[in-house]
Write a protein that holds these residues in place. Structure first.
Motif, PDB file in Angstrom:
ATOM      1  N   CYS A  51       0.872  -1.180   0.000  1.00  8.57           N
ATOM      2  CA  CYS A  51       0.000   0.000   0.000  1.00  8.57           C
ATOM      3  C   CYS A  51       0.902   1.221   0.000  1.00  8.57           C
ATOM      4  CB  CYS A  51      -0.922  -0.007   1.205  1.00  8.57           C
ATOM      5  SG  CYS A  51      -1.860   1.526   1.428  1.00  8.57           S
ATOM      6  N   ALA A  52       0.945   1.918  -1.126  1.00  6.55           N
ATOM      7  CA  ALA A  52       1.766   3.122  -1.265  1.00  6.55           C
ATOM      8  C   ALA A  52       0.941   4.332  -0.863  1.00  6.55           C
ATOM      9  CB  ALA A  52       2.263   3.254  -2.695  1.00  6.55           C
ATOM     10  N   ALA A  53       1.481   5.108   0.062  1.00  4.53           N
ATOM     11  CA  ALA A  53       0.749   6.246   0.624  1.00  4.53           C
ATOM     12  C   ALA A  53       1.379   7.567   0.187  1.00  4.53           C
ATOM     13  CB  ALA A  53       0.743   6.160   2.138  1.00  4.53           C
ATOM     14  N   SER A  54       0.544   8.586   0.066  1.00  7.52           N
ATOM     15  CA  SER A  54       1.024   9.930  -0.242  1.00  7.52           C
ATOM     16  C   SER A  54       0.023  10.943   0.292  1.00  7.52           C
ATOM     17  CB  SER A  54       1.226  10.107  -1.748  1.00  7.52           C
ATOM     18  OG  SER A  54       0.016   9.926  -2.443  1.00  7.52           O
ATOM     19  N   GLY A  55       0.484  12.190   0.425  1.00  5.78           N
ATOM     20  CA  GLY A  55      -0.403  13.270   0.833  1.00  5.78           C
ATOM     21  C   GLY A  55      -0.468  13.519   2.324  1.00  5.78           C
ATOM     22  N   PHE A  56       0.299  12.769   3.103  1.00  8.06           N
ATOM     23  CA  PHE A  56       0.358  12.983   4.544  1.00  8.06           C
ATOM     24  C   PHE A  56       1.715  12.477   5.042  1.00  8.06           C
ATOM     25  CE2 PHE A  56      -0.345   8.596   6.083  1.00  8.06           C
ATOM     26  CZ  PHE A  56      -0.814   8.002   4.931  1.00  8.06           C
ATOM     27  N   THR A  57       2.027  12.801   6.292  1.00  9.71           N
ATOM     28  CA  THR A  57       3.302  12.388   6.872  1.00  9.71           C
ATOM     29  C   THR A  57       3.179  10.942   7.330  1.00  9.71           C
ATOM     30  OG1 THR A  57       3.671  14.669   7.595  1.00  9.71           O
ATOM     31  CG2 THR A  57       5.083  12.953   8.553  1.00  9.71           C
ATOM     32  N   PHE A  58       3.528  10.053   6.434  1.00 11.31           N
ATOM     33  CA  PHE A  58       3.288   8.615   6.614  1.00 11.31           C
ATOM     34  C   PHE A  58       3.859   8.100   7.931  1.00 11.31           C
ATOM     35  CE2 PHE A  58       2.450   4.386   5.198  1.00 11.31           C
ATOM     36  CZ  PHE A  58       3.525   3.601   5.594  1.00 11.31           C
ATOM     37  N   SER A  59       5.058   8.520   8.270  1.00 10.40           N
ATOM     38  CA  SER A  59       5.740   7.966   9.439  1.00 10.40           C
ATOM     39  C   SER A  59       5.055   8.329  10.757  1.00 10.40           C
ATOM     40  CB  SER A  59       7.193   8.437   9.476  1.00 10.40           C
ATOM     41  OG  SER A  59       7.253   9.849   9.514  1.00 10.40           O
ATOM     42  N   SER A  60       4.112   9.256  10.718  1.00  6.30           N
ATOM     43  CA  SER A  60       3.457   9.722  11.934  1.00  6.30           C
ATOM     44  C   SER A  60       2.159   9.000  12.260  1.00  6.30           C
ATOM     45  CB  SER A  60       3.167  11.225  11.833  1.00  6.30           C
ATOM     46  OG  SER A  60       4.358  11.963  11.729  1.00  6.30           O
ATOM     47  N   TYR A  61       1.731   8.093  11.383  1.00  2.84           N
ATOM     48  CA  TYR A  61       0.405   7.511  11.545  1.00  2.84           C
ATOM     49  C   TYR A  61       0.411   5.993  11.511  1.00  2.84           C
ATOM     50  CZ  TYR A  61      -1.353  12.189  10.884  1.00  2.84           C
ATOM     51  OH  TYR A  61      -1.616  13.521  11.039  1.00  2.84           O
ATOM     52  N   ALA A  62      -0.457   5.428  12.347  1.00  3.92           N
ATOM     53  CA  ALA A  62      -0.695   3.998  12.285  1.00  3.92           C
ATOM     54  C   ALA A  62      -1.366   3.654  10.955  1.00  3.92           C
ATOM     55  CB  ALA A  62      -1.581   3.560  13.437  1.00  3.92           C
ATOM     56  N   MET A  63      -1.126   2.446  10.509  1.00  5.27           N
ATOM     57  CA  MET A  63      -1.731   1.959   9.269  1.00  5.27           C
ATOM     58  C   MET A  63      -2.436   0.632   9.541  1.00  5.27           C
ATOM     59  SD  MET A  63      -1.035   4.228   6.965  1.00  5.27           S
ATOM     60  CE  MET A  63      -1.577   3.330   5.507  1.00  5.27           C
ATOM     61  N   ARG A  64      -3.483   0.400   8.796  1.00  2.00           N
ATOM     62  CA  ARG A  64      -4.275  -0.814   8.985  1.00  2.00           C
ATOM     63  C   ARG A  64      -4.593  -1.474   7.660  1.00  2.00           C
ATOM     64  NH1 ARG A  64      -5.641   2.904  12.786  1.00  2.00           N
ATOM     65  NH2 ARG A  64      -5.944   2.160  14.921  1.00  2.00           N
ATOM     66  N   TRP A  65      -4.673  -2.800   7.691  1.00  3.18           N
ATOM     67  CA  TRP A  65      -5.199  -3.579   6.571  1.00  3.18           C
ATOM     68  C   TRP A  65      -6.546  -4.162   6.989  1.00  3.18           C
ATOM     69  CZ3 TRP A  65      -3.525  -3.902   1.671  1.00  3.18           C
ATOM     70  CH2 TRP A  65      -2.190  -3.560   1.391  1.00  3.18           C
ATOM     71  N   TYR A  66      -7.517  -4.035   6.098  1.00  2.00           N
ATOM     72  CA  TYR A  66      -8.826  -4.626   6.257  1.00  2.00           C
ATOM     73  C   TYR A  66      -9.085  -5.545   5.073  1.00  2.00           C
ATOM     74  CZ  TYR A  66     -10.272  -1.170   9.806  1.00  2.00           C
ATOM     75  OH  TYR A  66     -10.389  -0.408  10.939  1.00  2.00           O
ATOM     76  N   ARG A  67     -10.117  -6.365   5.213  1.00  2.47           N
ATOM     77  CA  ARG A  67     -10.573  -7.154   4.074  1.00  2.47           C
ATOM     78  C   ARG A  67     -12.085  -7.280   4.117  1.00  2.47           C
ATOM     79  NH1 ARG A  67      -8.236 -13.183   5.691  1.00  2.47           N
ATOM     80  NH2 ARG A  67      -9.679 -13.605   7.427  1.00  2.47           N
ATOM     81  N   GLN A  68     -12.643  -7.495   2.922  1.00  3.31           N
ATOM     82  CA  GLN A  68     -14.083  -7.691   2.817  1.00  3.31           C
ATOM     83  C   GLN A  68     -14.365  -8.802   1.818  1.00  3.31           C
ATOM     84  OE1 GLN A  68     -16.378  -4.173   1.900  1.00  3.31           O
ATOM     85  NE2 GLN A  68     -18.200  -5.071   2.819  1.00  3.31           N
ATOM     86  N   ALA A  69     -14.964  -9.852   2.322  1.00  3.54           N
ATOM     87  CA  ALA A  69     -15.370 -10.971   1.477  1.00  3.54           C
ATOM     88  C   ALA A  69     -16.796 -10.736   0.995  1.00  3.54           C
ATOM     89  CB  ALA A  69     -15.276 -12.269   2.270  1.00  3.54           C
ATOM     90  N   PRO A  70     -17.174 -11.363  -0.118  1.00  6.14           N
ATOM     91  CA  PRO A  70     -18.535 -11.180  -0.634  1.00  6.14           C
ATOM     92  C   PRO A  70     -19.593 -11.514   0.407  1.00  6.14           C
ATOM     93  CG  PRO A  70     -17.170 -12.312  -2.244  1.00  6.14           C
ATOM     94  CD  PRO A  70     -16.358 -12.223  -0.984  1.00  6.14           C
ATOM     95  N   GLY A  71     -20.528 -10.601   0.582  1.00 10.92           N
ATOM     96  CA  GLY A  71     -21.623 -10.826   1.520  1.00 10.92           C
ATOM     97  C   GLY A  71     -21.271 -10.665   2.978  1.00 10.92           C
TER      98      GLY A  71
END
Length: 116
Positions: free
Chosen positions: A22-42
């Motif tokens: 996940c490539a991020a831009s537009g904010f100070t990346f090193s200052s923020y927690a990051m999360r991965w989510y997923r969504q399965a059909p239904g």
């Protein structure tokens, strides 16, 4: 503006591996927690993994603990999700997310399909 761009999804056989980015831009990346989510059909979107801004402290959903690893490269403004031992039930669209103040920003998602 804030942008999150996921990549690395695809079709993989059970037991296989993938690494999502996940490539991020537009904010100070090193200052923020990051999360991965997923969504399965239904199903509802679920939190898969979380990494704090500094120190690399991580947490995982019970369903992926021991199989998935979240990491980040602050020099590249990128967060990763290494997925090993994939199972058919891991099939979903995977999203990264950052929360800036009261606003959640999401990427467009990347499809992961685990099937023989």
């Amino acid at each position: 503006q804030v942008q999150l761009v996921e990549s690395g999804g695809g079709l993989v056989q059970p037991g296989g591996s993938l690494r999502l980015s996940c490539a991020a831009s537009g904010f100070t990346f090193s200052s923020y927690a990051m999360r991965w989510y997923r969504q399965a059909p239904g199903k509802e979107r679920e939190l898969v993994a979380h990494i704090r801004a500094a120190g690399g402290i991580t947490s995982y959903a019970d369903s992926v603990k021991g199989r998935f690893t979240i990491s980040r490269d602050n020099a590249k403004n990128t967060v990763y999700l290494q997925m090993n031992g994939l199972k058919p039930e891991d099939t979903a669209v995977y999203y990264c997310k950052v929360k800036l103040g009261l606003v959640d920003y999401w990427g467009q998602g990347t499809q992961v399909t685990v099937s023989s």
